[in-house]
Design an enzyme around this catalytic site. Structure first.
Site, PDB file in Angstrom:
ATOM      1  N   CYS A  22      40.512  46.762  22.526  1.00 35.52           N
ATOM      2  CA  CYS A  22      40.032  47.575  21.431  1.00 35.52           C
ATOM      3  C   CYS A  22      39.002  46.910  20.566  1.00 35.52           C
ATOM      4  O   CYS A  22      38.661  45.764  20.736  1.00 35.52           O
ATOM      5  CB  CYS A  22      41.202  47.909  20.525  1.00 35.52           C
ATOM      6  SG  CYS A  22      42.760  47.604  21.288  1.00 35.52           S
ATOM      7  N   ASN A 250      43.906  43.359  19.019  1.00 35.18           N
ATOM      8  CA  ASN A 250      42.986  43.478  20.134  1.00 35.18           C
ATOM      9  C   ASN A 250      43.364  42.387  21.100  1.00 35.18           C
ATOM     10  O   ASN A 250      43.163  41.214  20.818  1.00 35.18           O
ATOM     11  CB  ASN A 250      41.540  43.308  19.653  1.00 35.18           C
ATOM     12  CG  ASN A 250      40.570  43.290  20.814  1.00 35.18           C
ATOM     13  OD1 ASN A 250      40.911  43.717  21.912  1.00 35.18           O
ATOM     14  ND2 ASN A 250      39.377  42.798  20.577  1.00 35.18           N
ATOM     15  N   GLY A 251      43.922  42.777  22.204  1.00 30.67           N
ATOM     16  CA  GLY A 251      44.339  41.759  23.145  1.00 30.67           C
ATOM     17  C   GLY A 251      45.527  42.207  23.938  1.00 30.67           C
ATOM     18  O   GLY A 251      45.740  43.398  24.136  1.00 30.67           O
ATOM     19  N   MET A 494      40.911  30.214  54.563  1.00 28.84           N
ATOM     20  CA  MET A 494      41.124  31.496  55.236  1.00 28.84           C
ATOM     21  C   MET A 494      42.364  32.174  54.606  1.00 28.84           C
ATOM     22  O   MET A 494      43.007  31.628  53.752  1.00 28.84           O
ATOM     23  CB  MET A 494      41.278  31.343  56.756  1.00 28.84           C
ATOM     24  CG  MET A 494      40.083  30.721  57.451  1.00 28.84           C
ATOM     25  SD  MET A 494      38.482  31.501  57.089  1.00 28.84           S
ATOM     26  CE  MET A 494      38.594  33.036  57.962  1.00 28.84           C
ATOM     27  N   GLU A 907      29.273  34.882  45.856  1.00 24.82           N
ATOM     28  CA  GLU A 907      28.872  34.226  44.614  1.00 24.82           C
ATOM     29  C   GLU A 907      27.994  33.041  44.939  1.00 24.82           C
ATOM     30  O   GLU A 907      28.476  31.988  45.265  1.00 24.82           O
ATOM     31  CB  GLU A 907      30.112  33.742  43.855  1.00 24.82           C
ATOM     32  CG  GLU A 907      29.727  32.864  42.689  1.00 24.82           C
ATOM     33  CD  GLU A 907      30.894  32.486  41.804  1.00 24.82           C
ATOM     34  OE1 GLU A 907      32.010  32.406  42.313  1.00 24.82           O
ATOM     35  OE2 GLU A 907      30.654  32.271  40.613  1.00 24.82           O
ATOM     36  N   LYS A 953      42.977  33.759  45.869  1.00 30.19           N
ATOM     37  CA  LYS A 953      43.321  32.971  44.683  1.00 30.19           C
ATOM     38  C   LYS A 953      43.019  33.758  43.423  1.00 30.19           C
ATOM     39  O   LYS A 953      42.227  33.326  42.594  1.00 30.19           O
ATOM     40  CB  LYS A 953      42.587  31.633  44.686  1.00 30.19           C
ATOM     41  CG  LYS A 953      41.098  31.749  45.005  1.00 30.19           C
ATOM     42  CD  LYS A 953      40.380  30.427  44.825  1.00 30.19           C
ATOM     43  CE  LYS A 953      38.961  30.517  45.338  1.00 30.19           C
ATOM     44  NZ  LYS A 953      38.218  29.303  45.245  1.00 30.19           N
TER      45      LYS A 953
END
Lengths: 1507, 474
Positions: A22, A250-251, A494, A907, A953
């Protein structure tokens, strides 16, 4: 019919998973002068954070907004003409009532009755005037009847407040326990003599319009605390709007499950001086069925009401970090430590604003991941919010601009009219009692207890024990040995292709049935290594937690552990302790194996009753042990035993009185310890793990001594535990303890309800009988006689590496052999052979999807859409160039471009030379490291993928070690060869769902033609997250199975985190359909897909696009070596080694063949099922039938009905993607900029532009820059071609991805993410003309600035928030002061800080240089020196560089500070500290040496020529 | 894994054979061995694959990566025990196995497989040398009696495991010495018979009873057998050789390979052959018909017997040197294999069919051969046709028929017991290796048809496991 709240749990959807994030803020008159202006300003603050909230499927229903204020006495008396008496002598509050009149009356009656029985006088109820037309359509369906209640009593204020609290709680309970049909419609937002709350299922604008009271001039308050909500659902829930009674949050509270349980357990022991007998009326403390924030508010309110001040209560619940890395006074550390024995932290990202009517304030959790900015004006106004600029003031009015800092409190006392700084608040708290002394006299440290007798690490009958506890060769030498050798968990690569424990016909440890949960989107994971300053492994046992409502030294009479593992000697010490406060009772986790199931059940009952009687006998801890294994006695799975005892004691309200110590031979790997702790164990003695280490040392397989080996092992466990906590965003063991951050897969609901209450299990599974049978099987193994035994040796069970007769792996010699054969020879028949084998083997089963048959209704295959249409749905997974070789990466791109699918950069950027060619990856990934994410990169994508998590992961970061970073990889990642590249666990610009919405917005603005996708990993609650993500305007959502591959992950993460993709996709489909959000997003799935059958099954569960990674690599020659992390891939795929890359034998033709085969096979299935188009089967779970033949001895009780559930909404709403998820951006400022910069764009002519800007103008400059990239590519425009000056407060992501040639000058201030991904542009921020505050002392830009900047310049005259220049890889920036974590993960560029920095400077910094002006001489303390060296600035080149940058700063910003420094250079230069990473230094020196050599070679005197 | 980069730094090195001009004058083993350090380096080349294809390719499922690691680390005992845990005779497979493991080794993709077979042999030899291999008699006896008929690799493998399980095992062998094909089928230059004896001595010490020279069915009646023993294992091999019924087959000088090889082995073992029955290649033109391992053994033996010339023909076409597309890794490669014997000097020819044997006075003089072609018919089946005008006649004094074996000998024991047969005439067994007759099991070539030693060992293992379960159930 009216639905009042969240839907009931159905299918895989559970309302427990709902999240909200929020915008919060407050406005207050510091002197306490009430006015309607404050209220109006409060509402305006809300409106200016509108973009942080969200709207539902009808695009008009807000997720919730509200305002907390002082009781508007004047209004009540003058306007409402109510005779309430004097201020403070009456109480009031809104009441939400069911629409059903009859039921509404029942509620009112109940409330009235309770008011009266508590001795208050009811003054009456008022119908609150509202504008019924204001709410959105969905909100209207559940709009409550709203009344306001008034009561009075002749009590002093606090006593009255307590009475009102009692009444509210009693009424709440009465209705909750009633039989009313719409009881959920009853809700009391507040009931107080001090404050009142107006809120609802509204947008900020609607809130203002809805409550007509706001409009009255007499409606006054000195404070206005506001909240707008971004929820992950579209369900109309008026009561979940915030603020709650005291806070707006907020959280997210990650540990809320545990916190709630602990609170429940404490209730039995509570005694309150102020409430006395009334105490039981206000129990339970926590109202069931509400959000995490609501639970937090419940407890905070309770602590406050029972006598603690608000700051005190807050510091108990969200303590700041107090380990040695934090610069706070010892007395305050003692305060925190003392309170940590009373209450565990409520852990998770939190920005809180709170008020009791007099005090108003805000605080951040220890990590400080949510932004909170404030402005104080000269006329005593304070405005605080998630953003700056929510209220605009003239420059000269402003007294101070600041931000909340991690763990700190900002407190305004409107009665005294002062702001109380954090130091003062905390100072007062720490002096309440002599905490330091209390601790010293009572708290015992483990190491302080004398050793009476050393206990050996070895164990008699080691062989038998190792078999009974199932120690395999892999456990010994692939897990325990490396941990003991290196002090870290082993790495693997893998994905996991072994079946879940319940599908395996082999006996499994009970631990294997549980999966770790992790944070994604709605809260961030933490980096436990680089941000270790917030992490702690401390725990206590002893006389814990008596009455938390009182404060005395007895509370800390306990033993403190700095880590959760006990050595044998340690546990001996505890057993020997004779102190009456430290007495224990032994409870055997054993069962008489010959008595079978009956014996097993009886033994559990015995444990529970023994545990209970231990409490009754006033023992301080229970020692659960399985050490006396014999032919008759077999161990009960330790996890079952611990959880059973823990939950039993909670239910009996006897848990708080004892600690649970576990002495078990079973636990050996990190996941085992995490499970035991997460389900209630306090400390653990893994005696068999120690014996195993001893065994390995004696075998000579470790070249160190036992003691050191054990130390390493414990270190590895500690590190691993921190990693497990941090992936959920949890920092401390105290809050992880009992928090149950796990979900079960393959455990029956019955077992869960009985022993693991509150844990999710979705497909049912093993019951007590199967668990007993498994335990017995292991035991039998231990007592099996070998008639001609050979010397004892451990056997591998093939869990990690494939073995004949070992655990089944879906990728095995047969499947790999056939797939490679088929695709290389383009032989469809061979492929079918492969595919049949896969189906056959999967029925063992290996995957959930293989448990279903498809309903048939054949049509001719010719009628089915062609393979070309089907192949558009195929993508390859995100595998970076870096993790795989150039050859493999390009082969995949060529393949996907050939078949009309899409490949993924992964990435790591992409060589621009590939853009526009057949080698261009259509999907460009944006991951947390932001490697190579430049404007040009983004502009050349068809799809931009935000990777939130990775199956192998989830919740963890990654690392590309320096030795793998060669020249070309460094180039595509904008880095230097040889430098380690770290990907942080979280995206530092995504700590919440509204942050994700912001990043999506950034990307769509930068490249409006690209679709945006968000990659999530399957876990419980992923559907709810996905709903939020679709509301954040993502076009595609990827649900990745936890079985996905990796180039390197901790082995335990590959095996134990996340869920199979089937559960994730089904939950997502169901949740999106329930919310009517499914039509606006595409769902993509991946996770060990191999053939057409896999695709069809997942399509029926909801997938419409399909990702292939491992299988594609196998086609290209991968043979599942699982050595990617070692750079020794013999197939030339997962390696950068030249000699190995020569071994690559893959060709894009092979993969093209593969995808054609799958598509063809899909067509065959579609024909068989009777569908012409693929779209027609998406989400059709009714086409799946459970195949009863697919089963094993453990699976009899598995139930897939939740998975196959089709919500009834599916009849009416879209169940697959039908339309684009369009976000309206037509008002975006860049359209004007592009128009004004036409000449520059078309002809590189210089232009000058001036604009005013406000905080709702977000991501300014990105689209303009995109236009530049389109025309000029990576090179951009000549410097300073487009010059723009802005005035005002810029919204988030100001100057994001700004390219070369564009210069932004801002007079004013900015919010978070300024200069995100800066790609060569220049940004200057200065305070507006007329400002009187000192820029170098005031905050001017927000958090996470220049995140992932690759190039460019920045000059900021003022102070930045946390994480300045995080992951900078090339920008040069000058700043006058920063918050915590400056230069975190930096890999290149230059940063000059002309002032103070926060903590943890340079954490994870592997490249670039920072110069810091250290006037106080204490920078050393604030710097994280893990990777960097601190030196004076002495090198000539350095001095010149520093001077030039400060000079540029002066020229650009007219900084008086810069001017002072330059004019007094001799005095200031010695005070500068140069921060340079070791690795970078080495690389630079090598470069210098090379250059020298080259020069030498040019001269005649080259020594090497004279040999 | 010894060294993660071992395979990148250490090349595959084979120990190689003794020089031809030395080895053809004796029957000593032709293969040499590496020194211990080089052997460790060879073991370090193993990459400890996530999927050890070698372990899959190996019929007995040898845990190859595990013992390579032990070899690399110098853990002799551990290496031996890992080897021995899946195979009772690693010293034999280490010598005579065609090593399907190496064909499936991941490094074989680039033709540089780990020297698994040689490493195996070296590991066992080192273990014997170091005194690690000692008798390990069962601690207790179950009281059950088992008869194993036939002492080849299948029978012995089963006998060993059944004995270790505590059953009293009697092994019957119709020949005068234990070992079956190992003893008399494989030439000494490939497998020194002392290697078998060494293992048998341990077996004796461990309590297995060996009864050579006993022809079950003749010397012991079927009834006696079934009465005296609680379970019976038929491991009698597939001794019926494939014949070549063409004109002149009965000429003097046309022999089955096995008769020839067995005789030589007996000679090497010091026995004398009865006059008149001796088959010798000395100074003869020898034609070996059949291109398999047995044929190759005939070549080596003929050369050692000083044949004038040796020719080996094969009816199938010459296999390719490298794998063809349709025969990829990790499957068994149908490629040209050249044995040590071939390198000792012989002519090898392919696509030749034998039309007739031509003799004089009942003695073989010549053989008529014809070229054949192989083509697929429309059903994808291979068809052979003779190529017109390619007939040739060559001078030959000795023909050795080594075209494989068809089935076990039915006459006598099998028909007495009355086991069912499968389509190919082998003893029909279920997946527990149990025959159609109560308490009678079969293992090895007898139930599977002629195959590799290593398959026989595995069959013996499977049979033993199931027989043990059968005996315990009783």
């Amino acid at each position: 019919m009216m639905q009042t709240r969240l839907p009931k749990a159905q299918g895989l959807y559970s309302p427990d998973n709902e999240h909200d994030n929020c915008g919060i803020g407050f406005v207050a008159n510091i002197k306490g002068k009430p006015s309607n202006d404050i209220v109006m300003r409060g509402l305006e603050v809300l409106r200016n954070m509108d973009h942080r909230g969200a709207t539902g499927a009808d695009n008009s229903t807000g997720d919730g907004a509200g305002l907390l204020m002082q009781i508007p006495h004047e209004f009540i008396v003058d306007v409402l003409k109510l005779n309430v008496g004097p201020k403070g002598k009456y109480g009031t509050g809104l009441v939400f009532l069911p629409k059903d009149e009859l039921e509404a009356n029942v509620c009112i009656e109940a409330l009235t009755r309770n008011i009266e029985t508590e001795g208050l006088t009811l003054l009456g109820y008022r119908d609150v005037p509202v504008d019924k037309s204001a709410p959105g359509e969905i909100a209207k369906t559940t709009e409550p009847i709203i009344k306001q209640v008034f009561v009075k009593a002749n009590l002093e204020l606090d006593a009255l407040e307590r009475k009102l609290f009692i009444v509210r709680k009693l009424a709440e309970k009465e209705i909750r326990e009633s039989n009313l049909k719409y009881k959920d419609g009853f809700y009391q937002p507040s009931f107080s003599a001090k404050t009142i709350i107006y809120k609802g299922m509204l947008t900020p604008d609607q809130l203002r319009d809805y409550y007509l009271d706001f409009k009255n001039e007499k409606f006054k308050s000195a404070i206005a605390l506001v909240h707008s909500r971004f929820s992950t659902n579209t369900f109309p829930t008026w009561d979940l709007a915030q603020p709650f009674r005291i806070v707006a949050h907020n959280g997210e509270i990650n540990t809320v499950k545990g916190n709630r349980l602990w609170m429940q357990a404490r209730e039995g022991l509570m005694k309150s001086e102020v409430f006395g007998e009334d105490l039981k009326k206000i129990l339970p403390v926590i109202q069931p069925g509400k959000s995490d924030s609501a639970s937090f508010d419940n407890v905070l309110e309770f602590l406050h009401m029972t006598g603690r001040s608000l700051p005190h209560s807050l510091c108990m619940m969200i303590p700041e970090s107090f380990n040695q890395k934090n610069p706070i006074p010892e007395s305050l550390k003692a305060f925190y430590e003392y309170h940590s024995t009373i209450m565990e932290p409520w852990d998770g990202p939190a920005s809180m604003v709170f008020s009791d009517g007099r005090y108003i304030g805000g605080t951040l959790d220890r990590n400080g991941l949510r932004p909170s900015r404030y402005v104080i004006t000269k006329n005593d106004l304070i405005v605080m919010g998630s953003e700056v600029g929510v209220q605009t003031f003239k420059a000269e009015e402003i007294k101070e601009k600041g931000r909340l800092r991690p763990g700190k409190i900002l407190l305004v006392d409107t009665q005294l009219g002062i702001i109380i700084p954090d130091e003062e608040v905390k100072d007062q708290l720490s002096r309440r009692n002599p905490y330091q002394m209390w601790l010293k006299e009572n708290r015992m440290m483990m190491k302080d207890i004398k050793v009476k007798k050393r206990r050996p690490s070895s164990i008699e009958n080691f062989e038998m024990y190792s078999k009974v506890f199932g120690f395999s060769k892999e456990d010994m030498y692939e897990i325990i040995q490396p941990m003991s050798q290196n002090g870290v968990e082993p790495t693997g690569s893998m994905g996991n292709d072994a079946p879940p424990a319940v599908f395996s016909d082999k006996p499994k440890r009970f631990f294997d049935y549980f999966k770790q949960m992790f944070a994604q989107v709605t809260n961030p994971p933490i980096d436990p290594i680089r941000e270790g300053l917030v992490m702690a492994l401390t725990n206590y046992i002893g006389s814990l937690h008596s009455n938390i409502l009182d404060e005395n030294p007895q509370h800390c009479k306990l033993i403190k552990f700095t880590e959760p593992l006990l050595t044998n000697t340690d546990i001996g010490k505890i057993k020997d302790l004779k102190d009456e406060m430290f007495s224990h009772k032994k409870v055997q986790m054993m069962f008489p194996v010959k008595e079978g199931l009956k014996g097993f059940e009886k033994a559990i009952e015995r444990m529970l009753s023994e545990a209970e009687s231990a409490v009754d006998e006033k023992k301080n801890y229970i020692l659960l042990t399985d050490k006396i294994v014999s032919e008759e006695l077999a161990p009960i799975p330790s996890l079952l035993a611990v959880a059973a005892v823990h939950h039993h004691l909670i239910k009996k309200q006897k848990r708080m009185q004892v600690g649970i110590i576990v002495e078990t031979g079973e636990a050996r790997e990190v996941n085992h310890f995490a499970l035991l702790l997460g389900f209630g164990a306090s400390v653990i003695n893994p005696y068999m793990a120690y014996a195993a280490i001893d065994h390995i040392v004696k075998e000579g397989k470790l070249d160190i001594e036992y003691k050191e080996a054990r130390k390493n092992y414990m270190k590895a466990v500690n590190k691993g535990l921190l990693k497990v906590f941090s992936k959920m965003g949890i920092s401390t063991l105290r809050s992880y303890h009992g928090a149950q951050i796990f979900e079960a897969i393959g455990v029956s609901q019955e077992i869960i309800d009985k022993y693991f209450t509150g844990t999710t299990t979705k497909i049912g599974g093993v019951g007590i009988q199967e668990i007993c049978q498994e335990a017995t099987m292991f035991h039998q193994e231990g007592f099996k006689e070998d008639n001609a035994p050979e010397p004892f040796r451990f056997e591998s069970n093939g869990n990690y590496a494939w073995r004949k007769n070992g655990e089944h792996h879906a990728w095995n010699p047969e499947t790999i052999g056939l797939l490679q054969w088929a695709t290389r020879t383009n032989d469809y028949e061979k492929y079918k052979e492969f595919s049949r084998l896969v189906d056959e083997q999967n029925k063992k089963p290996s995957f959930i999807r293989s448990c279903f048959n498809f309903k048939k209704n054949p049509i001719p295959i010719e009628e089915v859409e062609p393979i070309e249409e089907i192949m558009k749905r195929f993508v390859t997974g995100a595998m970076s160039y870096g993790s795989i070789s150039k050859e493999a990466h390009e082969a995949l791109a060529v393949t996907m471009n050939t078949i009309g699918g899409r490949s993924n950069t992964g990435e790591g950027g992409e060589d621009p030379a590939r853009f526009g060619t057949l080698k261009n990856s259509k999907i460009k990934q944006v991951a947390s490291g932001r490697f190579g994410v430049t404007n040009n990169y983004l502009t050349n994508a068809e799809e931009l993928q935000i990777k939130i998590a990775q199956g192998a992961k989830p919740g963890e970061g990654g690392q590309l070690p320096g030795f793998k970073v060669n020249k070309i990889i460094a180039k595509t990642r904008n880095s230097t060869p040889g430098i380690t590249l770290i990907s942080p666990p979280p995206h530092h610009d995504i700590y919440s769902i509204e942050d994700l919405a912001q990043l999506i917005y950034d990307l769509k603005i930068t490249n409006p033609r690209a679709k945006v996708s968000v990659k999530l990993v399957s876990e419980d609650g992923v559907g709810t997250i996905a709903a939020g993500v679709s509301k954040a305007f993502s076009d595609v959502i990827i649900i990745a199975g936890a079985d996905g591959g990796t180039g390197a992950s901790p082995a335990s993460s590959i095996k134990h985190a996340g869920l199979p993709v089937e559960l994730g996709i089904a939950e997502t489909q169901q949740t999106l359909v329930l919310n009517n959000l499914r039509g606006r997003v595409k769902l993509q799935v991946d996770g060990q897909l191999k053939n057409g059958r896999d695709v069809i099954a997942l399509a029926c569960l909801g997938g419409e696009e399909f990702g292939f990674s491992t299988s594609a690599l196998i086609v290209l020659g991968c043979i599942m070596m699982r050595k990617c992390h070692m750079n020794t891939c013999p197939a030339g795929i997962a390696t950068q080694d030249k000699s190995l890359r020569k071994r690559f034998i893959g060709k894009s033709d092979f993969t093209v063949n593969y995808f054609k085969f799958i598509a063809q096979e899909i067509r065959e299935y579609l024909a068989e099922m009777g569908f012409r188009k693929f779209d027609e089967i998406v989400g059709r779970t009714d086409l799946l039938e459970v195949n009863k033949e697919v089963t094993n001895w453990k699976m009899k009780t598995v139930d897939f009905s939740k998975l196959l559930y089709l919500p009834k909404e599916a009849q009416d709403v879209d169940i697959h993607n039908t339309h684009p998820n369009t976000q309206d951006t037509k008002d975006h400022l860049d359209y004007e900029l592009i128009r004004d910069a036409k000449k520059a764009l078309n002809g590189a002519e210089k232009v000058w532009i001036s604009k005013s800007i406000v905080n709702v103008d977000r991501t300014v400059g990105a689209m303009l820059s995109g236009e530049v990239s389109k025309r000029y590519g990576e090179a951009g425009l000549p410097e300073d071609t487009i010059n723009t000056t802005f005035h005002g407060t810029a919204g988030q992501s100001f100057g994001a991805f700004l390219v070369k040639g564009v210069t932004f000058r801002l007079e004013g201030d900015t919010n978070d993410y300024i200069g995100k991904g800066l790609s060569g542009g220049k940004i200057v921020v200065v305070p507006p003309v007329g400002s009187t505050f000192k820029p170098e002392k005031n905050i001017i830009i927000g958090n996470t600035s220049f995140y992932g900047a690759t190039n460019g310049e920045a000059y900021i005259r003022g102070v930045a928030g946390e994480r300045f220049c995080v992951r900078n890889s090339g920008a040069k920036a000058v700043i006058e002061g920063t918050g915590d974590h400056c230069c975190e993960y930096m890999t290149g560029g230059r940063v000059v800080v002309l002032g103070k920095t926060g903590r943890n400077f340079a954490a994870g910094m592997s490249g670039g240089i920072a110069y810091v002006l250290d006037e106080n001489g204490d920078f050393d303390y604030y710097c994280n020196k893990g990777l960097v060296d601190l030196t004076p600035v002495e090198d000539k080149a350095d001095i010149k560089e520093l001077q030039t940058m400060i000079n540029n700063h002066l020229l650009n910003t007219q900084s008086t500070l810069a001017s002072k420094i330059l004019t007094r250079w001799e005095e200031y230069l010695p005070q500068f500290v140069k921060v340079i990473p070791f690795e970078y230094k080495k690389v630079l020196e090598e470069q210098k040496l090379k250059e020298l050599k080259r020069k030498l070679q040019l001269t005649e005197d080259d020594p090497s020529r004279h040999e | 894994m010894g060294d993660p980069k071992g395979f990148m730094t250490v090349p595959r090195i084979e120990a190689g054979y003794r020089p031809v001009n030395e080895r053809v004058y004796d029957y000593g083993e032709v293969e040499q061995t590496l020194n211990e350090n080089d052997r460790k380096l060879q073991a370090s080349r193993c990459m400890d694959c996530g999927i050890p294809f070698c372990h899959w390719g190996c019929p007995v499922g040898s845990k190859i990566p595990e013992w390579q690691d032990a070899v690399y680390r110098g853990e002799k005992a551990e290496a031996y025990y890992i080897l021995h845990s899946t195979n009772s005779f690693p010293e034999i497979t280490g010598r005579v196995c065609p090593a399907p493991c190496e064909k499936s080794c991941v490094l074989a993709i680039h033709e540089e497989a780990v020297t698994i077979r040689e490493n195996e042999c070296a590991t066992v030899e080192q273990a014997f040398e170091a005194g690690i291999v000692v008798a390990n008699p069962p601690k207790t006896r179950t009281g059950k009696k088992v008869a194993v008929i036939g002492s080849g690799p299948a029978g012995l493998s089963a006998a060993d495991l059944l004995n270790r399980a505590g059953h009293l095992v009697t092994v019957f062998e119709k020949n005068d010495a234990i070992g079956g094909l190992l003893r008399y089928g494989i030439p000494d230059f490939k497998l020194n018979k002392r290697v078998i004896d060494r293992r048998l001595e341990l077996f004796v010490e461990e309590g297995i009873i060996f009864k050579p020279n006993v022809n079950v069915g003749v010397d012991i009646s079927k009834e006696d057998l079934l009465k005296k023993f609680d379970a019976v294992l038929l491991a009698i091999g597939a001794e019926k050789p494939r014949d070549l019924p063409v004109e002149g087959r009965d000429l003097d000088g046309v022999h089955f390979a096995m008769d020839f090889l067995m005789q030589q082995n007996k000679v090497v073992a010091g026995q004398t052959i009865k006059r008149g029955t001796k088959i010798t290649a000395k100074n003869k033109n020898v034609l070996v018909i059949g291109g398999g391992d047995t044929g190759s053994d005939c070549v080596g033996t003929s050369i050692r017997q000083s044949a004038k010339s040796v020719t080996q023909i094969e009816i199938l076409p010459k296999p390719p040197k490298k794998r063809v597309n349709n025969n990829p890794w990790p499957y068994w490669p149908d490629t040209l294999r050249t044995s040590s014997s071939h390198k000792e000097g012989c002519e090898r020819r392919w696509s030749l069919s034998t039309k007739r044997f031509i003799g004089q006075d009942g003695k073989l003089k010549q053989v008529e051969l014809v070229k054949v072609e192989w083509n697929k018919d429309e059903n994808g089946r291979w068809n052979m046709t003779e190529v017109p005008g390619t007939t040739e006649i060559i001078d030959v004094d000795l023909v050795l028929l080594s075209m494989g074996f068809t089935q076990p000998v039915h006459e006598g024991l099998l028909s007495d017991i009355g086991v069912e047969y499968d389509q190919r005439g082998n003893v029909k067994v279920d997946n527990k290796k149990q025959s159609s007759v109560a308490k009678v099991f079969a293992a090895g070539d007898a139930e599977k048809g002629a195959s590799l030693v290593v398959h026989a060992i595995e069959a013996g293992k499977v049979a033993a496991k199931n027989m043990d379960a059968f005996l315990r159930e009783e």
